[in-house]
Design an enzyme around this catalytic site. Structure first.
Site, PDB file in Angstrom:
ATOM      1  N   PRO A   1       0.810  -1.214   0.000  1.00  0.00           N
ATOM      2  CA  PRO A   1       0.000   0.000   0.000  1.00  0.00           C
ATOM      3  C   PRO A   1       0.846   1.268   0.000  1.00  0.00           C
ATOM      4  O   PRO A   1       0.360   2.340  -0.333  1.00  0.00           O
ATOM      5  CB  PRO A   1      -0.798  -0.113   1.306  1.00  0.00           C
ATOM      6  CG  PRO A   1       0.077  -0.932   2.203  1.00  0.00           C
ATOM      7  CD  PRO A   1       0.810  -1.894   1.314  1.00  0.00           C
ATOM      8  N   ASN A   2       2.107   1.143   0.402  1.00  0.00           N
ATOM      9  CA  ASN A   2       2.985   2.305   0.505  1.00  0.00           C
ATOM     10  C   ASN A   2       4.122   2.165  -0.503  1.00  0.00           C
ATOM     11  O   ASN A   2       4.713   1.099  -0.642  1.00  0.00           O
ATOM     12  CB  ASN A   2       3.540   2.422   1.914  1.00  0.00           C
ATOM     13  CG  ASN A   2       2.440   2.321   2.962  1.00  0.00           C
ATOM     14  OD1 ASN A   2       1.434   3.010   2.879  1.00  0.00           O
ATOM     15  ND2 ASN A   2       2.612   1.433   3.937  1.00  0.00           N
TER      16      ASN A   2
ATOM     17  N   VAL B   1       7.736   3.768  -2.428  1.00  0.00           N
ATOM     18  CA  VAL B   1       8.911   4.620  -2.269  1.00  0.00           C
ATOM     19  C   VAL B   1       9.323   5.156  -3.638  1.00  0.00           C
ATOM     20  O   VAL B   1       9.451   4.394  -4.606  1.00  0.00           O
ATOM     21  CB  VAL B   1      10.079   3.853  -1.626  1.00  0.00           C
ATOM     22  CG1 VAL B   1      11.295   4.772  -1.479  1.00  0.00           C
ATOM     23  CG2 VAL B   1       9.669   3.299  -0.260  1.00  0.00           C
TER      24      VAL B   1
ATOM     25  N   ASP C   1       9.827  -5.673  10.009  1.00  0.00           N
ATOM     26  CA  ASP C   1       9.968  -6.372   8.739  1.00  0.00           C
ATOM     27  C   ASP C   1      11.378  -6.259   8.170  1.00  0.00           C
ATOM     28  O   ASP C   1      11.571  -5.872   7.011  1.00  0.00           O
ATOM     29  CB  ASP C   1       8.947  -5.827   7.731  1.00  0.00           C
ATOM     30  CG  ASP C   1       8.573  -6.863   6.680  1.00  0.00           C
ATOM     31  OD1 ASP C   1       8.969  -8.027   6.835  1.00  0.00           O
ATOM     32  OD2 ASP C   1       7.892  -6.491   5.709  1.00  0.00           O
TER      33      ASP C   1
END
Length: 509
Positions: free
Chosen positions: A82-83, A85, A196
Site C-alpha cells: 500500500p505504501n 517509495v 519487517d
C-alpha cells in the site's frame, strides 16, 4: 547541506521534550576501528553529514518526484504494497542531492500528531550505517517520509537478481556486520524495534557501503502489521499473538544471515533442516564455490541458528552478534564499491545554480546506469529531420544499416555494451546516415566499458551533427570528469543545462 535546506523550507523545531536521548551521547568519546563503532554515534562523522530533520511541504515532494510518477518508483511494486517509495530530487536552486520519498496510503496514519511524533523520533537518529530520515510531510491526509537516497540498489537485488556478478564472500561478511552495527546503534538510541527486517531493507550507498533503511523503524500504518513478508520468515512470537519485541529483530537478522550464506531467500526451517549436522556446503551459494572460508561460513550459520531459536530469550543480543562478526572481517583495505563491482562514485562540481533535469542530475552524479536508462527511454526522438536518404542510398544500403542499428539497439537494451558498440559502429561505417542518438548511445557504452576517450569523441561527434543538443554536452561533461578534467566537465555541464533550458523555453511558445 542541512543549513541550505533549512533556509529554503519551513522547519518545525522539536519541542524541548524532544531534545533528550537523541543528543545523550553527543559529548561521549567514540572509539571505533575500520569496521566497528563500539559506542553510539549521536551525529554522523565529519564528511558524512546527513541534512537536518525538516518538515517538507507536499508541493515540494510532488515536484521532486514529478508528481509521484511511476517512473520514479524504486520500491518493489505489488498489489499488497500500500505504501510506495519514490526517488526524487528537490527542485531548489541549490541542487541538493537525491531523496527517497515514502508515500503512505491515505488511511495509514489518520492521527497527524502521532505520525509527526513517530517521524521526529526516527529523525533524531544519525548514523553512517543508516539511510537516515531527513524529513516528513503531514499535510491534510498526506503522510510521507523523506530519507537519504541510496543509489546502488538493495541486498535483495545484489543477492537474488544480480546481472554481472554475485556478492563475494568478504562483502557478505561486511554486510552482516554493518547491518548488525546499525541495529546496535538503534537499540542504544532507544529504538530497538525494526519492522519487517529483510534483504529489501538493506541498501547500498554511493560508495557501495551497506546501510539499513530508516523506513523500517516506523510501521507501515498506525495499527498495521509489523511484518508483511511471507509468514515462513516471521518470528514465532509474532505468529502466536502479534507480539513484536527486540528479540524479534534478532530473529529477522538471522534470516538475513541465511540469505547471505545461500544467495537465496530460504525459509529458516528449511535451511536448518537442510543442514541437520551435515556439511555447510549444502546451504552455500553455488556461485561462491571455492571462494569462501568453510570455517567462517560455519560460524555465520551457527550465529543464524542462534538467532532463529524459537524462544526469544535463547537468542543472542545484538551486541553479542556484533562482537562475533568483527573478527570475521577481511579485505578491510578494499572499498565496498570494488567488491560489489560497481563504478566508483564521482560527481561533477556544479557552478550553475539552476535546477537540473533528470539527465542533468544523472550526469552531475556520473550515474552511468541512469544515463543509459534515460537514453534507452528517449529512443530516437532527437534524430527527426537530422538526415535524409536518396532513393539510391535507400535501395543499396538501408537494409544493412537498419539491421546493424537493430543489433546495436538490442544489445543496448540488454546491457551488452560491447555488442552495442559493434552494432552502432557497423551502422556508422556502412552508410552515410548521421544519427546523433547513435553516437550518444555509443558514447555511454564506451563510458560503461571504461573508455572515456572514445566516449568523448562520440559525444563531440553528436554535437557536430546536432550543435545545440544538450545531451551531447552532458555526455562530454561525464567523459571529461572520467578523464580527470573536473573544471572542464563543470563548464560543459553548465552549458548543457543552459541549452536544455533554452530548448524547453522554446517549446513553451
Amino acid at each position: 547541506m542541512g543549513c541550505c535546506l533549512s533556509s529554503l523550507l519551513q522547519l518545525k523545531k522539536p519541542s524541548a521534550d524532544d531534545d533528550g536521548r537523541g543528543h545523550a551521547h553527543a559529548n561521549n568519546s567514540i572509539h571505533q576501528n575500520h569496521h566497528h563503532q563500539n559506542e553510539v554515534e549521536a551525529a554522523p562523522q565529519t564528511g558524512d553529514c546527513a541534512p537536518s530533520f525538516l518538515e517538507f511541504s507536499f508541493a515540494d515532494l510532488k515536484a521532486a518526484t514529478n508528481n509521484f510518477s511511476s517512473d520514479h518508483i524504486v520500491s518493489e511494486i505489488c498489489d499488497k504494497a500500500p505504501n510506495v517509495v519514490y526517488r526524487g530530487r528537490l527542485q531548489t536552486e541549490n541542487n541538493l542531492g537525491c531523496i527517497a520519498v515514502k508515500k503512505f496510503s491515505k488511511a495509514a496514519w489518520p492521527d497527524a500528531k502521532q505520525f509527526a511524533a513517530e517521524a521526529y523520533g526516527v529523525g533524531k537518529l544519525r548514523n553512517k550505517r543508516l539511510a537516515n530520515l531527513i524529513g516528513f510531510c503531514c499535510e491534510g491526509d498526506e503522510r510521507l517520509l523523506v530519507a537519504e537516497y541510496m543509489p546502488n540498489c538493495t541486498l535483495a537485488k545484489h543477492l537474488f537478481h544480480w546481472e554481472k556478478q554475485t556478492i563475494e564472500w568478504a562483502m557478505r561478511l561486511r554486510v552482516a556486520l554493518y547491518i548488525a552495527e546499525a541495529l546496535e546503534y538503534c537499540s542504544q538510541a532507544a529504538r530497538p524495534l525494526y519492522h519487517d527486517l529483510n534483504a529489501d531493507r538493506v541498501l547500498f550507498d554511493e560508495d557501495g557501503d551497506p546501510r539499513l533503511s530508516c523506513f523500517g523503524l516506523m510501521k507501515n500504518s498506525m495499527d498495521g502489521k509489523s511484518y508483511s513478508t511471507n509468514l515462513a520468515y516471521t518470528p514465532p512470537e509474532y505468529l502466536k499473538d502479534g507480539t513484536v519485541i527486540p528479540e524479534s529483530v534478532i530473529y529477522s537478522f538471522g534470516t538475513i544471515l541465511l540469505d547471505l550464506l545461500s544467495g537465496k531467500h530460504v525459509p529458516p526451517n528449511q535451511a536448518l533442516d537442510m543442514i541437520g549436522g551435515k556439511h555447510i556446503s549444502l546451504l552455500m551459494d553455488s556461485h561462491l564455490e571455492g571462494k569462501f572460508s568453510t570455517e567462517e561460513a560455519t560460524l555465520v550459520f551457527e550465529l543464524a541458528s542462534q538467532c532463529l531459536q524459537y524462544e526469544p530469550m535463547d537468542r543472542p543480543s545484538i551486541k553479542e552478534l556484533v562482537a562475533a562478526l568483527v573478527p570475521l572481517q577481511n579485505k578491510s583495505d578494499i572499498p565496498s564499491y570494488e567488491m560489489l563491482g560497481i563504478p566508483k562514485q564521482e560527481r561533477i562540481p556544479l557552478v550553475s545554480q539552476q535546477p537540473l533535469s533528470q539527465m542533468g542530475d544523472a550526469c552531475a552524479r556520473v550515474d552511468l546506469t541512469a544515463i543509459h536508462q534515460l537514453l534507452l527511454l528517449s529512443h530516437y526522438k532527437d534524430d527527426d529531420g537530422s538526415y535524409e536518404l536518396s532513393f539510391q542510398e535507400w535501395t543499396q544500403q538501408i537494409r544493412d544499416m537498419l539491421e546493424a542499428r537493430k543489433r546495436g539497439d538490442i544489445a543496448f537494451r540488454d546491457k551488452d555494451f560491447e555488442g552495442a558498440i559493434d552494432g552502432y559502429t557497423t551502422f556508422i561505417d556502412v552508410g552515410n546516415v548521421l544519427s546523433p542518438t547513435v553516437y550518444a548511445r555509443r558514447s555511454i557504452c564506451h563510458l560503461l566499458c571504461d573508455q572515456p576517450d572514445f566516449a568523448l569523441r562520440d559525444a563531440m561527434q553528436a554535437q557536430l551533427i546536432h550543435p545545440e543538443w544538450h545531451v551531447a554536452f552532458y555526455l562530454q561533461a561525464v567523459a571529461l570528469v572520467k578523464l580527470g578534467m573536473p573544471k572542464d566537465a563543470a563548464d560543459m555541464l553548465n552549458e548543457a543545462c543552459t541549452l536544455e533550458k533554452r530548448r524547453h523555453r522554446g517549446r513553451a511558445y
